[in-house]
Design an enzyme around this catalytic site. Structure first.
Site, PDB file in Angstrom:
ATOM      1  N   TRP A   1      -4.520  -7.442  -8.292  1.00  0.00           N
ATOM      2  CA  TRP A   1      -4.197  -6.728  -7.059  1.00  0.00           C
ATOM      3  C   TRP A   1      -4.799  -7.458  -5.854  1.00  0.00           C
ATOM      4  O   TRP A   1      -4.132  -7.676  -4.842  1.00  0.00           O
ATOM      5  CB  TRP A   1      -4.713  -5.289  -7.142  1.00  0.00           C
TER       6      TRP A   1
ATOM      7  N   HIS B   1       0.797  -1.220   0.000  1.00  0.00           N
ATOM      8  CA  HIS B   1       0.000   0.000   0.000  1.00  0.00           C
ATOM      9  C   HIS B   1       0.833   1.276   0.000  1.00  0.00           C
ATOM     10  O   HIS B   1       0.307   2.366  -0.216  1.00  0.00           O
ATOM     11  CB  HIS B   1      -1.015  -0.049   1.141  1.00  0.00           C
TER      12      HIS B   1
END
Length: 107
Positions: free
Chosen positions: A77, A22
């Protein structure tokens, strides 16, 4: 505008991996999130739990969430993020991140 809060567990051994993912979210993922009418999106961490908050500004939440889910790059993802996460015991059968009930909001 719809405000959404969600929770999920983070596997302790995956904390650093999730943090790194992230810190460098793939540009296509950020673009798809915006394309699906999500704004002001944040993910927070504490004591083994992740909390997300976002604002949905579109007209058809279910259709936009399906559009995101159908996107091949988003699926890639999620495939790298999902092993870091653990569904809450109280999550519904169709939920991965568990939706939270909003009790209070102040503009």
């Amino acid at each position: 505008m719809k405000r959404v809060g969600q929770m999920i567990r983070l596997r302790p051994e995956k904390l650093e991996e999730y943090r790194k993912l992230h810190a460098a979210v793939w540009p296509e993922i950020n673009a798809k999130i915006k394309e699906c009418n999500i704004e002001n999106y944040s993910i927070y961490y504490r004591d083994g739990y992740l909390f997300s908050y976002f604002e949905y500004v579109g007209e058809d939440y279910e259709a936009d969430m399906q559009k995101m889910a159908d996107d091949p790059r988003t699926q890639e993802w999620w495939a790298v993020c999902k092993p870091c996460q653990q569904k809450l015991d109280t999550a519904g059968p169709e939920e991965w991140w568990a939706d939270m009930e909003e009790f209070y909001h102040l503009d």
